[in-house]
Design an enzyme around this catalytic site. Structure first.
Site, PDB file in Angstrom:
ATOM      1  N   ASP B  53      63.538  53.914  51.217  1.00 53.79           N
ATOM      2  CA  ASP B  53      63.120  55.133  51.915  1.00 53.79           C
ATOM      3  C   ASP B  53      61.666  55.499  51.599  1.00 53.79           C
ATOM      4  OD1 ASP B  53      65.218  55.942  53.465  1.00 53.79           O
ATOM      5  OD2 ASP B  53      66.185  57.090  51.862  1.00 53.79           O
ATOM      6  N   TYR B 111      68.860  48.669  40.779  1.00 48.71           N
ATOM      7  CA  TYR B 111      67.992  49.825  41.022  1.00 48.71           C
ATOM      8  C   TYR B 111      67.786  50.563  39.708  1.00 48.71           C
ATOM      9  CZ  TYR B 111      68.041  49.812  46.155  1.00 48.71           C
ATOM     10  OH  TYR B 111      67.858  49.492  47.476  1.00 48.71           O
TER      11      TYR B 111
END
Lengths: 253, 253
Positions: B53, B111
């Site tokens: 994003d 992540y």
């Protein structure tokens, strides 16, 4: 009126330097705008120890100003922080003696310069370091730093735009931090004062010495010639940090 | 045509996310524009392991694309880096088997999420961390992370906009790095896949658990209710990094 001495950190990336300029985003303009909100419109003029350039950062910039009112120093810090954008942070403050001036009372300053090494710029450090892609002989830099220490005429290391006649400054310590080598090196200079762009020009010269492009003792020649054209390069603003400012302890209540 | 598998780092701050969008600066658009320069105009469509994003960073994003020509992989990396802005850096690459797809062949991903602590945001970390000002009981977070590990229905942790029907994912490891505590903590998640905004919603929930605003075992309840409204908060994009993508070794020549 109460005189405040406040310590402030900032990421200089977004700003056109410290000093107020019409229609440009500056550190001084941002802080003075917040102070004017606190005084309900009465302008407050502040003074800074060092007027950092566009893109230069501060870990311990010191400012002073006279404020119409008598707020405790910790409340002043809190009030200003609530009005600051996220890239400016006040980290401490005291009420000073009435004639305190952050610029003229400063006895000395520490500047740091971070240089990222390696072929490419690290995407996450590009705004917070300079970058030098060539191999360095650190022992040459260490040797050259010994020539930096002491009292010298630094005219060769002043960019045009400097306004002070006397080009003699004293450097108390000039160190190389190799903790993160070979990813990064850091220069730390403690001096009684610095000419315009002096640290950035010294760093560019030291890197040329480290990569063999200049003689190890070229600083001694540059002190003699007093010619900006001879020092030539200026390291980028992004690596430079105003780390600390020293004052006589009597300035502070 | 030659299929390349390249690893790329980027500072996502300036970009409207990875995925190409008309008239907006994106990572994909920037890389595809460079590839079109190399092919003299022939468009090259790339695929990424994770479509990060706006504001999200990558330390080890992986992309794949078919290129009309046969350049050695290290030359491809060098050519692309010469065309990249300073916040995108290719760090490695290989020529892959012809049907390699960086997205569909991925077996798993790591992540990381960095959280700066303390009352105020550090001016130098604001673009590279999330921020949480409240006191944390790290042992509660450690306990909650044990509930994250395993195979669960993560529907409560998916932002609207997700398009994948199956909400079941397997988290292999979920760790808390406290090396820089109390300045900062870091979450590290290794899973077979992640729903839209899943890491950022999980981190916000873990921080609420750490500050006593939620029950330590609230993840177990959230797996049951499968209701996004119950998880509520999303940690900011600035703290999130796509660290590593795993592939079966047979995909690479």
């Amino acid at each position: 009126m109460t005189v405040y001495k406040l310590t402030v950190q900032y990421d200089g990336t977004r700003y056109h330097g410290f000093q107020r300029q019409p229609n440009l985003l500056t550190i001084q303009g941002t802080i003075e705008k917040a102070l004017a909100i606190m005084t309900k419109g009465q302008p407050v003029n502040l003074v800074a120890a060092g007027r950092t350039d566009a893109g230069v950062h501060a870990l311990g910039q010191v400012i002073s100003f006279a404020y119409p009112g008598n707020i405790p120093a910790d409340k002043m810090v809190k009030a200003l922080n609530s009005l600051m954008p996220r890239d400016i942070l006040f980290v401490g403050g005291v009420i000073a003696v009435p004639d305190f001036n952050a610029r003229f009372d400063a006895l000395g300053k520490i500047y740091e310069y971070r240089v990222a090494l390696g072929r490419y710029t690290n995407p996450f450090l590009r705004l917070y370091t300079g970058h030098y892609p060539f191999a360095l002989d650190l022992s040459k830099i260490q040797t050259a730093l010994l020539d930096v220490i002491g009292t010298h005429n630094f005219a060769s290391f002043e960019a045009s735009g400097g306004v002070i006649r006397n080009k003699v400054r004293t450097i108390y310590t000039a160190d190389l931090d190799t903790t993160n080598y070979p990813q990064e090196i850091k220069f730390i200079f403690h001096g009684d004062g610095f000419l315009y762009n002096m640290v950035r020009i010294m760093v560019a010269t030291l890197l040329e010495i480290g990569s063999g492009r200049r003689d190890v003792h070229d600083f001694l020649r540059l002190y003699q010639v007093q010619d900006r054209q001879q020092a030539r390069l200026t390291a980028p603003a992004s690596g430079l940090y105003l780390k600390k400012v020293f004052y006589p302890s009597s300035n502070i209540d």
